[in-house]
Scaffold this active site. Structure first.
Site, PDB file in Angstrom:
ATOM      1  N   CYS A 100       6.979  -2.861  -4.220  1.00 33.90           N
ATOM      2  CA  CYS A 100       6.163  -2.039  -3.315  1.00 33.90           C
ATOM      3  C   CYS A 100       7.037  -1.566  -2.157  1.00 33.90           C
ATOM      4  O   CYS A 100       8.124  -2.093  -1.922  1.00 33.90           O
ATOM      5  CB  CYS A 100       4.937  -2.800  -2.819  1.00 33.90           C
ATOM      6  SG  CYS A 100       5.265  -4.192  -1.725  1.00 33.90           S
ATOM      7  N   CYS A 101       6.546  -0.565  -1.455  1.00 36.85           N
ATOM      8  CA  CYS A 101       7.252  -0.003  -0.306  1.00 36.85           C
ATOM      9  C   CYS A 101       6.214   0.641   0.613  1.00 36.85           C
ATOM     10  O   CYS A 101       5.110   0.132   0.737  1.00 36.85           O
ATOM     11  CB  CYS A 101       8.328   0.982  -0.751  1.00 36.85           C
ATOM     12  SG  CYS A 101       7.690   2.424  -1.630  1.00 36.85           S
TER      13      CYS A 101
END
Length: 104
Positions: free
Chosen positions: A68-69
């Site tokens: 994720c980011c």
């Protein structure tokens, strides 16, 4: 040809992120340490995207990993890096806030 298009655009069956987390998936947040400090998923590991290639040995190749980011762009790159290093169970969770909603 259709399978290739689906693969390129990530079209396919929906991923059950709740089940993956319940089964012990590792969540890797590839944002910068500063971004991570401003908010992140509980139990996620912060490895900035530019450091991921040198950190892959910390994980077993058969690990289930969710990346994720902030928006999903860097996490997509992270998924590719992990796959090119032999990891096969990698899922792009997209933005961390969106992923949080999917697993809450």
């Amino acid at each position: 040809m259709i399978n290739l298009i689906k693969k390129i655009f990530g079209i396919g069956p929906a991923t059950n992120y709740v089940a993956l987390v319940e089964q012990g998936a590792i969540i890797i947040d590839v944002r910068s340490p500063q971004e991570y400090k401003q908010g992140h998923l509980e139990n996620s590991i912060n490895i900035p995207l530019n450091e991921l290639n040198t950190q892959v040995t910390k994980f077993k190749k058969d690990s289930v990993i969710i990346t994720c980011c902030a928006s999903g762009m860097r996490s997509a790159s992270a998924k590719g890096i992990l796959q090119s290093n032999g990891f096969q169970n990698v899922f792009n969770g997209g933005g961390w806030t969106s992923l949080k909603n999917k697993i809450s």
